[in-house]
Write an enzyme that holds these catalytic residues in place. Sequence first.
Site, short mmCIF file in Angstrom:
data_model
loop_
_atom_site.label_atom_id
_atom_site.label_comp_id
_atom_site.label_asym_id
_atom_site.label_seq_id
_atom_site.Cartn_x
_atom_site.Cartn_y
_atom_site.Cartn_z
N LYS A 76 11.84 7.80 -28.48
CA LYS A 76 12.86 7.48 -27.47
C LYS A 76 14.25 7.78 -28.00
CE LYS A 76 13.49 3.20 -26.67
NZ LYS A 76 13.12 1.82 -26.28
N THR A 110 3.53 1.41 -31.80
CA THR A 110 4.44 1.65 -30.68
C THR A 110 5.72 2.34 -31.13
OG1 THR A 110 3.57 -0.22 -29.42
CG2 THR A 110 5.78 0.54 -28.86
N CYS A 111 6.33 1.86 -32.19
CA CYS A 111 7.65 2.36 -32.59
C CYS A 111 7.60 3.85 -32.91
CB CYS A 111 8.16 1.58 -33.79
SG CYS A 111 9.79 2.14 -34.34
N GLY A 167 8.53 -4.49 -18.27
CA GLY A 167 8.20 -5.39 -19.36
C GLY A 167 6.91 -5.00 -20.04
N HIS A 183 41.66 1.80 -39.23
CA HIS A 183 42.35 2.40 -38.08
C HIS A 183 42.37 3.92 -38.20
CE1 HIS A 183 45.21 2.61 -34.78
NE2 HIS A 183 45.94 3.45 -35.53
N GLU A 201 17.48 2.40 -21.06
CA GLU A 201 17.48 3.52 -21.99
C GLU A 201 16.92 4.77 -21.34
OE1 GLU A 201 17.20 1.04 -26.20
OE2 GLU A 201 15.35 1.68 -25.21
N TYR A 233 15.83 -3.43 -21.39
CA TYR A 233 16.40 -2.38 -22.24
C TYR A 233 15.64 -1.07 -22.13
CZ TYR A 233 12.76 -3.16 -25.79
OH TYR A 233 11.56 -3.26 -26.45
N ILE A 234 14.33 -1.11 -21.93
CA ILE A 234 13.57 0.13 -21.80
C ILE A 234 13.98 0.88 -20.53
CG2 ILE A 234 11.26 1.11 -21.51
CD1 ILE A 234 10.18 -1.16 -23.23
N ASP A 278 4.76 -7.78 -32.07
CA ASP A 278 4.89 -8.01 -30.63
C ASP A 278 3.73 -8.79 -30.04
OD1 ASP A 278 7.07 -6.42 -31.08
OD2 ASP A 278 6.57 -4.90 -29.59
N GLU A 306 37.67 -1.70 -35.18
CA GLU A 306 38.84 -2.51 -35.57
C GLU A 306 39.20 -3.52 -34.49
OE1 GLU A 306 42.86 -0.73 -35.55
OE2 GLU A 306 41.90 1.07 -34.76
N GLY A 334 14.86 -3.81 -15.22
CA GLY A 334 16.24 -4.08 -15.59
C GLY A 334 16.40 -4.43 -17.05
N CYS A 375 10.41 3.39 -30.11
CA CYS A 375 11.80 3.58 -30.50
C CYS A 375 12.11 4.93 -31.15
CB CYS A 375 12.26 2.44 -31.41
SG CYS A 375 11.04 1.81 -32.55
#
Length: 460
Positions: free
Chosen positions: A51, A42-43, A263, A437, A183, A179-180, A304, A442, A177, A48
């Site tokens: 994507k 899949t990855c 999902g 900074h 994205e 992460y997929i 998975d 920071e 709703g 991922c």
Amino acid sequence: MAKYDYDLFVIGAGSGGVRAARLAAISGAKVLVAEEHRVGGTCVIRGCVPKKFMVYASEFAHHFETAKGYGWTVEGASFDWPAFIAEKDKEIARLSGIYVRNLQNAGAELVHGRARLVDAHTVEVEGRGSVTADKILIATGGRPWRPSELPGCELAITSEEAFHLPQLPKSIVIAGGGYIALEFAGIFAGLGVDTTLVHRGPNVLRGFDDDVRAHIAEEMERRGIKVLLGTQHTALEKTDTGILNRFTNVHHCESDVVMFALGRVPYTAGLGLENAGVKLADNGAVVVDAYSKTSVDNIWAVGDVTDRINLTPVAIREGQAFAETEFYGRPTTFDHEMVALAVFAQPPIGSVGLSEADARRQYGKVDVYLARFRPMKYAFMHGEEKCLVKLVVDAASQKIVGCHVVGPDAPEIIQMAAIAMKMGVTKAQWDSTCAVHPTLAEELVTLREKYVPQGLGQAA
């Protein structure tokens, strides 16, 4: 004469299966790997990696707008979807080839074809026939879930088809709703597609910190994504000009493409696991112990397909722990606590540890430190985009138990935060770190005032 044809048979050549197979083969074991699709899983093939390439491509439109605020003239910029897809496919093929070479160099055999268990030691392989193995590892990953009972379901695509669209649509509705969904909403919106996100829940990213959930929904809308919450599809209908999306409320719309990102489910159907007596959970996931062993003494599962933490690095570590235990005599488990994760939405999210709500349930009293601000890069050009940084601290021990960042480079930032939190860093130790900074990061080490959620008062 050997009792079995192979010492190890691996079903699935994704990240977890390949890592386990390579290490086992390097130890001198005779290993066979079966993959029904393409090596990389899949990855690499449909997750991922491609994507992330799409995320990179889609971010340039936002960068061009930012550049104008810094005095650059950006005229005539255009995007060529077919050209991008062709280059993406070349890179995916190259990476898949590396996986193949790594397996072969380690001494493992590879066969392309679907595998199915006949019993606890026998596997029927498409194009190969029956083989026997002392140990069997299931690493078949997951697949997108489709609401098959929904009228018109067949008109929609999933994330897997999104990587191969022949042309960029003018409009898209994305259902989901998680992460997929977020994205891909950022990807298509960034590429100029009229994008609508539809989710049945009250907010996106269930399971994440509530402040993160509210913040990312607001920022997505700021970037032009229409976010419809508390509704879901009732039907899809083909029209002369596209697809009509019917929802549970009165808001209906038409789009060129509909994508379901509702999902993923463990890919165990048709593997013959019942023939070997492998126990499955209600959702089809393979039930395993801390050492990734199933209910059958010579069969293991990683990644998975076990539905523990569905992340590529986790699958790799689980596969490595299996090989260390079974082929190197070093009993090893993977600690699933305090695993950092990233959502490559736009803006991106980095998160490790507990949400505020989960921390309160687990520890009782917690201290919360939170800041929202315009990052320096966008404040200069009078942009309205805001970042969020949040720390959740166990009040008794003062250990940081949750760290959440929404904003540019959040995934890069959270990796370093995870190291400190895995070691049990306290808020005082965290604060003793001198800030770099000017950076977004920071802000994490300069949070001093406790945040009291509205309505909690002294109870916080």
